[in-house]
Design a protein around this motif. Sequence first.
Motif, PDB file in Angstrom:
ATOM      1  N   GLY A 193      -9.075 139.829 -36.917  1.00 31.28           N
ATOM      2  CA  GLY A 193      -7.557 139.577 -37.391  1.00 31.28           C
ATOM      3  C   GLY A 193      -6.954 140.610 -37.096  1.00 31.28           C
ATOM      4  N   LEU A 194      -7.372 141.011 -38.931  1.00 30.66           N
ATOM      5  CA  LEU A 194      -6.052 141.147 -39.967  1.00 30.66           C
ATOM      6  C   LEU A 194      -6.192 143.369 -39.629  1.00 30.66           C
ATOM      7  CD1 LEU A 194      -5.398 139.103 -42.559  1.00 30.66           C
ATOM      8  CD2 LEU A 194      -4.032 139.539 -40.407  1.00 30.66           C
ATOM      9  N   GLY A 195      -7.204 142.547 -39.387  1.00 30.63           N
ATOM     10  CA  GLY A 195      -7.932 144.786 -39.973  1.00 30.63           C
ATOM     11  C   GLY A 195      -7.909 145.632 -41.333  1.00 30.63           C
ATOM     12  N   GLN A 196      -7.205 146.179 -41.157  1.00 30.35           N
ATOM     13  CA  GLN A 196      -7.350 146.887 -42.394  1.00 30.35           C
ATOM     14  C   GLN A 196      -6.949 145.888 -43.822  1.00 30.35           C
ATOM     15  OE1 GLN A 196      -9.463 149.638 -43.352  1.00 30.35           O
ATOM     16  NE2 GLN A 196      -9.930 149.453 -41.399  1.00 30.35           N
ATOM     17  N   PHE A 199     -19.329 126.064 -46.568  1.00 29.45           N
ATOM     18  CA  PHE A 199     -19.799 127.970 -46.506  1.00 29.45           C
ATOM     19  C   PHE A 199     -19.483 128.382 -45.441  1.00 29.45           C
ATOM     20  CE2 PHE A 199     -23.030 130.844 -45.629  1.00 29.45           C
ATOM     21  CZ  PHE A 199     -22.471 131.276 -46.403  1.00 29.45           C
ATOM     22  N   LEU A 200     -20.516 127.295 -44.283  1.00 30.73           N
ATOM     23  CA  LEU A 200     -19.804 128.001 -42.562  1.00 30.73           C
ATOM     24  C   LEU A 200     -18.529 128.383 -42.424  1.00 30.73           C
ATOM     25  CD1 LEU A 200     -22.822 125.861 -40.798  1.00 30.73           C
ATOM     26  CD2 LEU A 200     -23.142 128.456 -41.961  1.00 30.73           C
ATOM     27  N   TRP A 201     -17.241 126.907 -42.664  1.00 29.97           N
ATOM     28  CA  TRP A 201     -16.391 127.519 -42.102  1.00 29.97           C
ATOM     29  C   TRP A 201     -15.504 128.953 -43.247  1.00 29.97           C
ATOM     30  CZ3 TRP A 201     -12.968 126.648 -38.519  1.00 29.97           C
ATOM     31  CH2 TRP A 201     -11.448 127.037 -38.856  1.00 29.97           C
ATOM     32  N   GLN A 202     -15.855 128.722 -44.543  1.00 29.63           N
ATOM     33  CA  GLN A 202     -14.730 129.883 -44.996  1.00 29.63           C
ATOM     34  C   GLN A 202     -15.676 131.344 -44.688  1.00 29.63           C
ATOM     35  OE1 GLN A 202     -17.133 130.574 -49.144  1.00 29.63           O
ATOM     36  NE2 GLN A 202     -14.912 132.213 -49.247  1.00 29.63           N
ATOM     37  N   ASP A 203     -17.294 131.368 -43.924  1.00 33.73           N
ATOM     38  CA  ASP A 203     -17.183 132.413 -43.092  1.00 33.73           C
ATOM     39  C   ASP A 203     -17.368 132.897 -42.303  1.00 33.73           C
ATOM     40  OD1 ASP A 203     -19.307 134.421 -43.819  1.00 33.73           O
ATOM     41  OD2 ASP A 203     -20.414 133.451 -41.793  1.00 33.73           O
ATOM     42  N   TRP A 204     -16.707 131.766 -40.753  1.00 36.18           N
ATOM     43  CA  TRP A 204     -15.692 132.007 -39.567  1.00 36.18           C
ATOM     44  C   TRP A 204     -14.220 131.984 -40.267  1.00 36.18           C
ATOM     45  CZ3 TRP A 204     -11.530 130.766 -37.358  1.00 36.18           C
ATOM     46  CH2 TRP A 204     -10.981 130.994 -35.808  1.00 36.18           C
ATOM     47  N   CYS A 205     -14.081 131.653 -40.821  1.00 33.86           N
ATOM     48  CA  CYS A 205     -12.126 132.416 -41.740  1.00 33.86           C
ATOM     49  C   CYS A 205     -12.398 133.341 -41.985  1.00 33.86           C
ATOM     50  CB  CYS A 205     -11.876 131.614 -42.955  1.00 33.86           C
ATOM     51  SG  CYS A 205     -11.840 129.837 -43.014  1.00 33.86           S
ATOM     52  N   VAL A 206     -13.371 133.988 -43.263  1.00 32.09           N
ATOM     53  CA  VAL A 206     -13.441 135.420 -43.256  1.00 32.09           C
ATOM     54  C   VAL A 206     -13.770 136.588 -42.267  1.00 32.09           C
ATOM     55  CG1 VAL A 206     -15.508 137.193 -44.649  1.00 32.09           C
ATOM     56  CG2 VAL A 206     -14.493 134.933 -45.709  1.00 32.09           C
ATOM     57  N   GLN A 207     -14.009 136.148 -41.035  1.00 31.97           N
ATOM     58  CA  GLN A 207     -14.673 136.351 -39.696  1.00 31.97           C
ATOM     59  C   GLN A 207     -13.021 137.021 -38.937  1.00 31.97           C
ATOM     60  OE1 GLN A 207     -18.625 136.033 -38.067  1.00 31.97           O
ATOM     61  NE2 GLN A 207     -18.938 134.709 -39.746  1.00 31.97           N
ATOM     62  N   THR A 220      -8.662 143.467 -47.505  1.00 33.76           N
ATOM     63  CA  THR A 220      -8.850 143.792 -48.331  1.00 33.76           C
ATOM     64  C   THR A 220     -10.105 143.713 -48.425  1.00 33.76           C
ATOM     65  OG1 THR A 220      -7.181 142.432 -50.208  1.00 33.76           O
ATOM     66  CG2 THR A 220      -6.522 144.344 -49.013  1.00 33.76           C
ATOM     67  N   GLY A 221     -11.131 142.621 -47.976  1.00 34.44           N
ATOM     68  CA  GLY A 221     -12.021 141.724 -48.363  1.00 34.44           C
ATOM     69  C   GLY A 221     -11.780 140.266 -49.176  1.00 34.44           C
ATOM     70  N   THR A 222     -13.293 140.347 -49.675  1.00 31.83           N
ATOM     71  CA  THR A 222     -13.281 138.311 -49.764  1.00 31.83           C
ATOM     72  C   THR A 222     -13.685 138.460 -50.996  1.00 31.83           C
ATOM     73  OG1 THR A 222     -14.849 136.614 -49.778  1.00 31.83           O
ATOM     74  CG2 THR A 222     -16.168 138.669 -48.945  1.00 31.83           C
ATOM     75  N   SER A 223     -13.504 137.215 -52.036  1.00 35.73           N
ATOM     76  CA  SER A 223     -14.183 136.822 -53.309  1.00 35.73           C
ATOM     77  C   SER A 223     -15.561 136.425 -53.395  1.00 35.73           C
ATOM     78  CB  SER A 223     -13.609 135.901 -54.145  1.00 35.73           C
ATOM     79  OG  SER A 223     -13.440 134.560 -53.435  1.00 35.73           O
ATOM     80  N   ASN A 224     -16.069 136.028 -52.257  1.00 36.33           N
ATOM     81  CA  ASN A 224     -16.922 135.359 -51.914  1.00 36.33           C
ATOM     82  C   ASN A 224     -18.541 136.704 -52.478  1.00 36.33           C
ATOM     83  OD1 ASN A 224     -19.350 134.100 -50.953  1.00 36.33           O
ATOM     84  ND2 ASN A 224     -18.963 132.589 -51.476  1.00 36.33           N
ATOM     85  N   CYS A 225     -19.503 136.672 -52.901  1.00 32.62           N
ATOM     86  CA  CYS A 225     -20.359 137.982 -53.101  1.00 32.62           C
ATOM     87  C   CYS A 225     -21.386 138.379 -52.269  1.00 32.62           C
ATOM     88  CB  CYS A 225     -21.315 138.106 -54.733  1.00 32.62           C
ATOM     89  SG  CYS A 225     -20.024 138.311 -56.098  1.00 32.62           S
ATOM     90  N   LEU A 226     -22.238 136.485 -51.909  1.00 36.42           N
ATOM     91  CA  LEU A 226     -22.481 136.448 -50.836  1.00 36.42           C
ATOM     92  C   LEU A 226     -21.760 136.489 -48.868  1.00 36.42           C
ATOM     93  CD1 LEU A 226     -25.673 135.429 -49.732  1.00 36.42           C
ATOM     94  CD2 LEU A 226     -24.329 133.352 -49.512  1.00 36.42           C
ATOM     95  N   ILE A 227     -21.276 136.915 -48.655  1.00 35.12           N
ATOM     96  CA  ILE A 227     -20.303 136.852 -47.716  1.00 35.12           C
ATOM     97  C   ILE A 227     -19.643 137.928 -47.623  1.00 35.12           C
ATOM     98  CG2 ILE A 227     -18.117 136.667 -46.204  1.00 35.12           C
ATOM     99  CD1 ILE A 227     -18.088 133.202 -47.108  1.00 35.12           C
ATOM    100  N   LYS A 279     -21.320 140.484 -49.246  1.00 37.88           N
ATOM    101  CA  LYS A 279     -22.922 141.102 -48.520  1.00 37.88           C
ATOM    102  C   LYS A 279     -23.440 141.090 -47.472  1.00 37.88           C
ATOM    103  CE  LYS A 279     -27.543 140.401 -49.699  1.00 37.88           C
ATOM    104  NZ  LYS A 279     -27.705 139.374 -48.785  1.00 37.88           N
ATOM    105  N   ASN A 280     -23.124 139.905 -46.722  1.00 39.64           N
ATOM    106  CA  ASN A 280     -23.353 139.886 -45.308  1.00 39.64           C
ATOM    107  C   ASN A 280     -22.383 140.049 -44.666  1.00 39.64           C
ATOM    108  OD1 ASN A 280     -25.772 138.555 -46.374  1.00 39.64           O
ATOM    109  ND2 ASN A 280     -24.910 135.993 -45.958  1.00 39.64           N
ATOM    110  N   ARG A 281     -21.455 140.282 -44.682  1.00 35.18           N
ATOM    111  CA  ARG A 281     -20.336 140.924 -43.859  1.00 35.18           C
ATOM    112  C   ARG A 281     -19.694 142.408 -43.818  1.00 35.18           C
ATOM    113  NH1 ARG A 281     -21.943 137.480 -39.785  1.00 35.18           N
ATOM    114  NH2 ARG A 281     -21.681 135.272 -40.536  1.00 35.18           N
ATOM    115  N   ASP A 282     -20.502 143.307 -44.685  1.00 34.70           N
ATOM    116  CA  ASP A 282     -20.192 143.963 -45.587  1.00 34.70           C
ATOM    117  C   ASP A 282     -18.344 144.510 -45.542  1.00 34.70           C
ATOM    118  OD1 ASP A 282     -20.940 146.253 -46.068  1.00 34.70           O
ATOM    119  OD2 ASP A 282     -21.865 147.540 -43.712  1.00 34.70           O
ATOM    120  N   LEU A 283     -18.614 143.191 -46.069  1.00 33.33           N
ATOM    121  CA  LEU A 283     -16.303 143.739 -47.075  1.00 33.33           C
ATOM    122  C   LEU A 283     -17.216 143.975 -48.258  1.00 33.33           C
ATOM    123  CD1 LEU A 283     -15.656 140.399 -44.971  1.00 33.33           C
ATOM    124  CD2 LEU A 283     -15.236 142.620 -44.697  1.00 33.33           C
ATOM    125  N   GLU A 284     -15.924 144.349 -48.979  1.00 32.75           N
ATOM    126  CA  GLU A 284     -15.953 144.555 -50.604  1.00 32.75           C
ATOM    127  C   GLU A 284     -15.343 142.889 -51.126  1.00 32.75           C
ATOM    128  OE1 GLU A 284     -14.644 147.058 -52.328  1.00 32.75           O
ATOM    129  OE2 GLU A 284     -15.229 148.736 -50.115  1.00 32.75           O
TER     130      GLU A 284
END
Lengths: 430, 430
Positions: B213-216, B200-208, B219-226, B228-233
């Motif tokens: 790194g990619l900005g716009q 989990f922690l590694w996925q969270d790092w990858c997403v951030q 587009t987001g993550t399939s993981n709902c918790l991440i 929510k926590n990271r304010d992503l789609e």
Amino acid sequence: MVDIAARVWNHRWKIDPIVRSLIDTDFYKLLMCQSVFRRSPRTQVTFSLINRSTHIPLATLVDEGELREQLDHVRSLSLTRGESTWMRGNTFYGKRQMFTPAFMDWFENLRLPPYHLERVGDQYELTFEGPWPEVMLWEIPALAILMELRSRAVLETMGKFELQVLYARAMTKLWEKIERLRALDDLRIADFGTRRRHSFLWQDWCVQAMQEGLGQAFTGTSNCLIAKNRDLEAIGTNAHELPMVYAALAEGDTALARAPYDVLSDWHEEHDGNLRIILPDTYGTEGFLQNAPDWLAGWTGIRIDSGDPATGAETAIRWWQSRGEDPREKLIIFSDGLDEAKIAELHRQFAGRTRVSFGWGTLLTNDFRGLTSGDALAPFSLVCKAVAAEGRPTVKLSDNPRKAMGPEAEVERYKRVFGVGEQAEMEVVV
Amino acid sequence: MVDIAARVWNHRWKIDPIVRSLIDTDFYKLLMCQSVFRRSPRTQVTFSLINRSTHIPLATLVDEGELREQLDHVRSLSLTRGESTWMRGNTFYGKRQMFTPAFMDWFENLRLPPYHLERVGDQYELTFEGPWPEVMLWEIPALAILMELRSRAVLETMGKFELQVLYARAMTKLWEKIERLRALDDLRIADFGTRRRHSFLWQDWCVQAMQEGLGQAFTGTSNCLIAKNRDLEAIGTNAHELPMVYAALAEGDTALARAPYDVLSDWHEEHDGNLRIILPDTYGTEGFLQNAPDWLAGWTGIRIDSGDPATGAETAIRWWQSRGEDPREKLIIFSDGLDEAKIAELHRQFAGRTRVSFGWGTLLTNDFRGLTSGDALAPFSLVCKAVAAEGRPTVKLSDNPRKAMGPEAEVERYKRVFGVGEQAEMEVVV
């Protein structure tokens, strides 16, 4: 959980200090300082910062106000009780009470003397004047501060994850070196990278990585604070400043020619065993060894700090043989511009023929080459040297003319007195 | 400063839970769950874990007791107030109240149903039986738990700095991929890597890291918790389990042939816009598109999840053209076995001809290939699938026979009904 108290405490710092302890310095500085404190406490010297890498515009990169704040912070430091206890109570090179009560009493009350800072073009002129035992302690913190302020200036422009990846790359790079070094039998290697480290925290990481990765092959660190915190051996003996100052103070050519041996004669009285390490290159290794008194051949080893290291080691081995010593019982310490490939090469070449040890410096604690765009974090060659003693200029020749320093006329005189002929120029890596 | 309270708190955990939230799951699971909750709340299904990488002896690597503790912990979870508020109040795909009050009332009171775990040789048999909307929510946590327990088993053998360097290498590896992806114009890419993440922690790092790194382009993550926590789609639409269960329940060949379209007809009633994404490969893409009703050609896009992705995309483009649709207005989402080189290749090939998007999975969140000796952390192909509905076996064919599953006789029947001929075998990367 956020540690609120820790965050609030951190908010209070006016600056994030680079040097936070008087023993965040090289062990040999303290050893030499004790010697100088005993023999030449009132000798007035001048130390000066010299940026050999003139393509690095230090004064453009590093803000003068920040530099002053960091230097001022060092002047606010004094030895803590725990640091004093460690110095008084710890065993160094197998010996108790390496530091005498008289020296410790003085050191406990010491504050570093003032500095003189001026911007000249794109560079800083940073000098320290005063009694030798005080001024000499500026060398390592001054270098560490400038190196780290330059690092910080570059790091400030980077994003959070870019930063993480930067350190990830640096860690990977060092670890791969460690993995290759692990393959060497009977390797003995120490950290000598305080002065030109990327940062304190990074040096601390490097030391711990060496500890885990190399085990017994990692013999310790020159950094006293890290040695204390990580329960490691503090490593180091003596440096060029001793012969440079002795030489500058010598009256006439005969005394000058004798000065480097006087240094070691004094050292001989104070230290034995693994602390009896010759640093022969201040005014040319060849001449130094040829003219050396026989008792010096009885010393434990030699440190090769300039010129081609294999040539220097061969010279030392021949010299020991010519004086009836067995090179296999001697120790050669390589400490100039080392990286892991060179270490492996020298180890292959000399292991078995003599005892070999390595003092790994800048490319251990600051190998950020190739890790940022424009190579903005590549290490560079910054030194802080004794440039004068009692108003007389010092001279260093070394085995590489690019490392030579001093007024031209004096350099010529020293070359004549020490019989230094043609020398091969070598690139100064770091 | 040590945060004593945090350390004492951490000491209290009986285990270090891998899945700590019911929304630590893929968004499409929740979307599908709502649909199933509405239409088939009492359908009894069986989900089963299948380790396609039979050379990985999961039961040897992962302790049964630890596995049970982790699965039991998931059964103790219920939706928190904050999670519920996020699901009720957040905008998904531009729409408010994506989740109905009726579904949320049910979900807030849900606990996951029991599991059945048995060791068979070197593998685990792990199955879940019960009402479809409950059982289906086991898929992602079950996979994430097994993947991470396997990671932990390997990590346990490593030293502190070895660990740091492992993550340093993984970070460097991902960042270099991100830097290459940054060069692609108009890239659109999301994280689909929850199910087979390293941790989990590694996925969270990858997403951030993707975010910075990619900005716009990220587009987001399939993981709902991440999300929510990271304010992503939160990203995702639907998956194979819908046509697989519908097909298993179909009475006779005619109903079977219609089942995949029934799924999308139901979806059509519930969703519009970017949620109208066809997943055509459950029983072969070619036949599915040939026999598809015209209203399906009006859908926004298609997801290519098996077979050669370029071939699949060309098939889709030809199909849209044959139905009088403009492929440039359509969206193709690639989501199978992607890595950065394949993403770049597909992007070059299809950008401009159609709208392209990528769902990057295992090689985003678990590319530890080559980072440890014996490649002990390389990802492997673990799935958790609906294997039966109301006692009838399910079948999946896909566009790659190696991904096919179901009893042989049923597979033959499905192939006949859906007119699937010869298929090219492709290695299942992850």
